[in-house]
Motif scaffolding. Structure first.
Motif, PDB file in Angstrom:
ATOM      1  N   THR A   4       0.840  -1.196   0.000  1.00 41.24           N
ATOM      2  CA  THR A   4       0.000   0.000   0.000  1.00 41.24           C
ATOM      3  C   THR A   4       0.873   1.244   0.000  1.00 41.24           C
ATOM      4  OG1 THR A   4      -1.760  -1.111   1.232  1.00 41.24           O
ATOM      5  CG2 THR A   4      -1.781   1.288   1.239  1.00 41.24           C
ATOM      6  N   ILE A   5       0.524   2.193  -0.848  1.00 41.12           N
ATOM      7  CA  ILE A   5       1.157   3.503  -0.835  1.00 41.12           C
ATOM      8  C   ILE A   5       0.164   4.472  -0.207  1.00 41.12           C
ATOM      9  CG2 ILE A   5       2.030   5.404  -2.249  1.00 41.12           C
ATOM     10  CD1 ILE A   5       3.016   3.348  -4.256  1.00 41.12           C
ATOM     11  N   THR A   6       0.603   5.181   0.818  1.00 37.98           N
ATOM     12  CA  THR A   6      -0.278   6.083   1.559  1.00 37.98           C
ATOM     13  C   THR A   6       0.095   7.526   1.279  1.00 37.98           C
ATOM     14  OG1 THR A   6      -0.606   4.460   3.327  1.00 37.98           O
ATOM     15  CG2 THR A   6      -1.077   6.756   3.848  1.00 37.98           C
ATOM     16  N   VAL A   7      -0.926   8.360   1.104  1.00 39.46           N
ATOM     17  CA  VAL A   7      -0.734   9.783   0.849  1.00 39.46           C
ATOM     18  C   VAL A   7      -1.384  10.580   1.970  1.00 39.46           C
ATOM     19  CG1 VAL A   7      -1.053  11.692  -0.771  1.00 39.46           C
ATOM     20  CG2 VAL A   7      -0.847   9.345  -1.634  1.00 39.46           C
ATOM     21  N   GLY A   8      -0.636  11.519   2.537  1.00 32.74           N
ATOM     22  CA  GLY A   8      -1.195  12.425   3.524  1.00 32.74           C
ATOM     23  C   GLY A   8      -1.701  13.677   2.834  1.00 32.74           C
ATOM     24  N   LEU A   9      -3.000  13.915   2.897  1.00 30.53           N
ATOM     25  CA  LEU A   9      -3.614  15.072   2.232  1.00 30.53           C
ATOM     26  C   LEU A   9      -3.920  16.162   3.249  1.00 30.53           C
ATOM     27  CD1 LEU A   9      -6.150  13.256  -0.132  1.00 30.53           C
ATOM     28  CD2 LEU A   9      -3.935  14.226  -0.751  1.00 30.53           C
ATOM     29  N   LEU A  16      -2.412  17.422  -3.468  1.00 32.44           N
ATOM     30  CA  LEU A  16      -3.099  16.795  -4.594  1.00 32.44           C
ATOM     31  C   LEU A  16      -2.093  16.303  -5.634  1.00 32.44           C
ATOM     32  CD1 LEU A  16      -5.849  16.071  -5.695  1.00 32.44           C
ATOM     33  CD2 LEU A  16      -5.951  18.313  -6.794  1.00 32.44           C
ATOM     34  N   ALA A  17      -1.038  17.084  -5.863  1.00 36.43           N
ATOM     35  CA  ALA A  17       0.031  16.639  -6.763  1.00 36.43           C
ATOM     36  C   ALA A  17       0.686  15.376  -6.219  1.00 36.43           C
ATOM     37  CB  ALA A  17       1.072  17.745  -6.941  1.00 36.43           C
ATOM     38  N   ALA A  18       0.838  15.303  -4.890  1.00 35.38           N
ATOM     39  CA  ALA A  18       1.405  14.107  -4.270  1.00 35.38           C
ATOM     40  C   ALA A  18       0.497  12.897  -4.499  1.00 35.38           C
ATOM     41  CB  ALA A  18       1.610  14.336  -2.773  1.00 35.38           C
ATOM     42  N   ALA A  19      -0.815  13.107  -4.417  1.00 34.06           N
ATOM     43  CA  ALA A  19      -1.764  12.018  -4.644  1.00 34.06           C
ATOM     44  C   ALA A  19      -1.678  11.512  -6.078  1.00 34.06           C
ATOM     45  CB  ALA A  19      -3.184  12.484  -4.324  1.00 34.06           C
ATOM     46  N   VAL A  36      -5.273   9.647   3.118  1.00 35.71           N
ATOM     47  CA  VAL A  36      -5.681   9.917   4.497  1.00 35.71           C
ATOM     48  C   VAL A  36      -5.543  11.400   4.818  1.00 35.71           C
ATOM     49  CG1 VAL A  36      -4.934   7.608   5.214  1.00 35.71           C
ATOM     50  CG2 VAL A  36      -3.385   9.557   5.516  1.00 35.71           C
ATOM     51  N   HIS A  37      -6.342  11.818   5.791  1.00 37.85           N
ATOM     52  CA  HIS A  37      -6.202  13.168   6.333  1.00 37.85           C
ATOM     53  C   HIS A  37      -6.322  13.068   7.846  1.00 37.85           C
ATOM     54  CE1 HIS A  37      -6.517  17.543   6.655  1.00 37.85           C
ATOM     55  NE2 HIS A  37      -7.478  17.335   7.536  1.00 37.85           N
ATOM     56  N   ALA A  38      -5.321  13.581   8.558  1.00 37.43           N
ATOM     57  CA  ALA A  38      -5.335  13.591  10.022  1.00 37.43           C
ATOM     58  C   ALA A  38      -5.939  14.909  10.486  1.00 37.43           C
ATOM     59  CB  ALA A  38      -3.921  13.409  10.569  1.00 37.43           C
ATOM     60  N   TRP A  39      -6.947  14.838  11.340  1.00 34.89           N
ATOM     61  CA  TRP A  39      -7.709  16.037  11.688  1.00 34.89           C
ATOM     62  C   TRP A  39      -8.169  15.964  13.136  1.00 34.89           C
ATOM     63  CZ3 TRP A  39     -13.218  15.878  12.553  1.00 34.89           C
ATOM     64  CH2 TRP A  39     -13.816  17.136  12.711  1.00 34.89           C
ATOM     65  N   VAL A  40      -8.008  17.056  13.839  1.00 31.77           N
ATOM     66  CA  VAL A  40      -8.513  17.183  15.201  1.00 31.77           C
ATOM     67  C   VAL A  40      -9.263  18.493  15.310  1.00 31.77           C
ATOM     68  CG1 VAL A  40      -7.931  17.341  17.644  1.00 31.77           C
ATOM     69  CG2 VAL A  40      -6.621  15.817  16.173  1.00 31.77           C
ATOM     70  N   TRP A  41     -10.498  18.432  15.749  1.00 35.34           N
ATOM     71  CA  TRP A  41     -11.289  19.658  15.931  1.00 35.34           C
ATOM     72  C   TRP A  41     -10.851  20.356  17.213  1.00 35.34           C
ATOM     73  CZ3 TRP A  41     -14.409  23.196  14.002  1.00 35.34           C
ATOM     74  CH2 TRP A  41     -15.155  23.992  14.876  1.00 35.34           C
ATOM     75  N   ARG A  42     -10.521  21.634  17.110  1.00 31.13           N
ATOM     76  CA  ARG A  42     -10.127  22.416  18.279  1.00 31.13           C
ATOM     77  C   ARG A  42     -10.898  23.725  18.281  1.00 31.13           C
ATOM     78  NH1 ARG A  42      -5.043  20.219  16.769  1.00 31.13           N
ATOM     79  NH2 ARG A  42      -4.139  18.926  18.417  1.00 31.13           N
ATOM     80  N   THR A  43     -11.588  23.990  19.366  1.00 31.95           N
ATOM     81  CA  THR A  43     -12.299  25.257  19.487  1.00 31.95           C
ATOM     82  C   THR A  43     -11.310  26.361  19.828  1.00 31.95           C
ATOM     83  OG1 THR A  43     -12.724  24.832  21.822  1.00 31.95           O
ATOM     84  CG2 THR A  43     -14.404  24.117  20.243  1.00 31.95           C
ATOM     85  N   THR A  44     -11.641  27.595  19.455  1.00 32.55           N
ATOM     86  CA  THR A  44     -10.782  28.741  19.739  1.00 32.55           C
ATOM     87  C   THR A  44     -11.623  29.850  20.358  1.00 32.55           C
ATOM     88  OG1 THR A  44     -11.145  29.792  17.596  1.00 32.55           O
ATOM     89  CG2 THR A  44      -9.369  28.166  17.735  1.00 32.55           C
ATOM     90  N   ALA A  99       3.052   1.437   5.783  1.00 30.04           N
ATOM     91  CA  ALA A  99       2.889   1.480   4.329  1.00 30.04           C
ATOM     92  C   ALA A  99       4.200   1.165   3.617  1.00 30.04           C
ATOM     93  CB  ALA A  99       2.398   2.852   3.898  1.00 30.04           C
ATOM     94  N   GLU A 100       4.084   0.860   2.334  1.00 36.38           N
ATOM     95  CA  GLU A 100       5.274   0.667   1.524  1.00 36.38           C
ATOM     96  C   GLU A 100       6.051   1.970   1.414  1.00 36.38           C
ATOM     97  OE1 GLU A 100       6.125  -0.847  -3.019  1.00 36.38           O
ATOM     98  OE2 GLU A 100       4.575  -1.842  -1.839  1.00 36.38           O
ATOM     99  N   MET A 101       5.312   3.063   1.317  1.00 36.83           N
ATOM    100  CA  MET A 101       5.900   4.392   1.385  1.00 36.83           C
ATOM    101  C   MET A 101       4.806   5.392   1.729  1.00 36.83           C
ATOM    102  SD  MET A 101       6.483   5.588  -2.595  1.00 36.83           S
ATOM    103  CE  MET A 101       7.152   4.012  -3.139  1.00 36.83           C
ATOM    104  N   LEU A 102       5.193   6.491   2.347  1.00 34.16           N
ATOM    105  CA  LEU A 102       4.291   7.600   2.634  1.00 34.16           C
ATOM    106  C   LEU A 102       4.641   8.728   1.682  1.00 34.16           C
ATOM    107  CD1 LEU A 102       2.136   9.011   4.475  1.00 34.16           C
ATOM    108  CD2 LEU A 102       4.082   9.817   5.851  1.00 34.16           C
ATOM    109  N   VAL A 103       3.633   9.331   1.049  1.00 36.55           N
ATOM    110  CA  VAL A 103       3.862  10.397   0.081  1.00 36.55           C
ATOM    111  C   VAL A 103       3.206  11.674   0.585  1.00 36.55           C
ATOM    112  CG1 VAL A 103       3.622  11.112  -2.324  1.00 36.55           C
ATOM    113  CG2 VAL A 103       3.874   8.685  -1.764  1.00 36.55           C
ATOM    114  N   LEU A 104       3.973  12.761   0.579  1.00 35.17           N
ATOM    115  CA  LEU A 104       3.481  14.056   1.036  1.00 35.17           C
ATOM    116  C   LEU A 104       3.779  15.113  -0.019  1.00 35.17           C
ATOM    117  CD1 LEU A 104       4.852  13.964   4.710  1.00 35.17           C
ATOM    118  CD2 LEU A 104       2.536  13.370   3.951  1.00 35.17           C
ATOM    119  N   GLY A 105       3.048  16.211   0.025  1.00 33.97           N
ATOM    120  CA  GLY A 105       3.278  17.302  -0.903  1.00 33.97           C
ATOM    121  C   GLY A 105       4.292  18.288  -0.364  1.00 33.97           C
ATOM    122  N   SER A 106       5.013  18.925  -1.278  1.00 41.34           N
ATOM    123  CA  SER A 106       6.017  19.931  -0.917  1.00 41.34           C
ATOM    124  C   SER A 106       5.719  21.210  -1.670  1.00 41.34           C
ATOM    125  CB  SER A 106       7.427  19.440  -1.261  1.00 41.34           C
ATOM    126  OG  SER A 106       8.379  20.457  -1.055  1.00 41.34           O
TER     127      SER A 106
END
Length: 292
Positions: A4-9, A16-19, A36-44, A99-106
């Motif tokens: 599996t190749i995983t992309v952090g969006l 999106l280019a990374a995907a 995948v997208h990692a998300w935590v709701w935080r009130t301000t 994962a086999e590799m993690l792909v991120l955008g730059s």
């Protein structure tokens, strides 16, 4: 997850280019693609237009749109999405380990060094147990998409012996999958007399000088991988100069640059000066592979 190749969006064009890059890679390897997208709701304390449900809906829509975009180009690709409710850094580090590799955008490259690779990406790069690939933004990806098969795979070989194993394994496998030429680059400099031992002088004399010795070191490091991947065309390049400058000058026509990151450094985790320079200035995608 093996295979599996995983992309952090994160909702940016760079992600999106990374995907898109990862989808092309997954199709070539015959593996699954996970978005995948990692998300935590935080009130301000500030006024916020919307609420948790609105933001979560936006995130899920972003994942859905990214999936639809890659599926349009690769309709037979196994693509899944997941919203991970947790902090981004530990979540992506965990994804990289499975994962086999993690792909991120730059964001790209230039003369400024502070914002080019985001803080989350840098923290993930420093801690990931598996390979992490940083993909340039849309204007770089689009130009190279049609010539990706033709570009060289360039790998920096500063650490020889067993330490080079994971880095060379990744680079040779990538070259074999693409049918691409692999350019193995080793930089060297005249050593200080303070670190130049009689034994080192004897080795250099036996090899016929400093540069032949460096060529011999590179050849020895590559030999087992040449045997494992006999169909890969390899160019061995040894050059005097700073490692980052030599590697970058040999990466102008690359479709992928592979560098290592030592995992046994004491103190704060770091990417390393050579990897740091390549991440900020190489025009191609950059794979950072951890090694002992």
């Amino acid at each position: 997850m093996p295979g599996t190749i995983t992309v952090g969006l994160d909702g940016t064009d760079h992600a999106l280019a990374a995907a898109e890059w990862a989808a092309h890679e997954a199709a070539r390897r015959g593996t699954a693609l996970r978005l995948v997208h990692a998300w935590v709701w935080r009130t301000t304390d500030t006024v916020y237009v919307g609420d948790r449900a609105v933001e979560e809906r936006w995130v899920r829509n972003m994942l859905h749109e990214a999936k639809a975009r890659v599926a349009k180009v690769h309709p037979d690709l196994d693509v899944t999405t997941e919203l991970l409710v947790d902090d981004p850094v530990p979540t992506l580090v965990d994804e990289a380990s499975r994962a086999e590799m993690l792909v991120l955008g730059s964001r790209g490259y230039g003369t400024l060094t502070g914002y080019l690779v985001g803080s989350v990406s840098l923290q993930v790069l420093r801690r990931a147990a598996g390979p992490v690939v940083m993909v340039r933004g849309p204007r770089h990806t689009t130009v190279r998409e049609s010539t990706d098969e033709m570009g060289e795979i360039v790998v920096g070989v500063q650490d020889a012996g067993e330490a080079a194993g994971p880095v060379l394994e990744f680079a040779f496998a990538a070259a074999a999958e693409r049918g691409a030429t692999l350019r193995a680059v080793r930089a060297w400099s005249i050593p200080s007399v303070l670190v130049w031992s009689p034994g080192s002088m004897w080795l250099a004399d036996q090899a016929g000088g400093l540069e032949p010795l460096q060529k011999e070191i590179l050849a020895d490091a590559l030999r087992p991988w040449r045997q494992k991947y006999p169909d890969v065309d390899v160019i061995e390049h040894v050059e005097i100069g700073a490692a980052s400058e030599v590697l970058l000058s040999n990466s102008r026509r690359a479709s992928l640059v592979v560098v290592g990151r030592r995992t046994h450094d004491t103190g704060l985790r770091r990417v390393g000066s050579v990897a740091h320079a390549v991440l900020h200035h190489a025009p191609a995608a950059v794979a950072v592979v951890p090694h002992p």
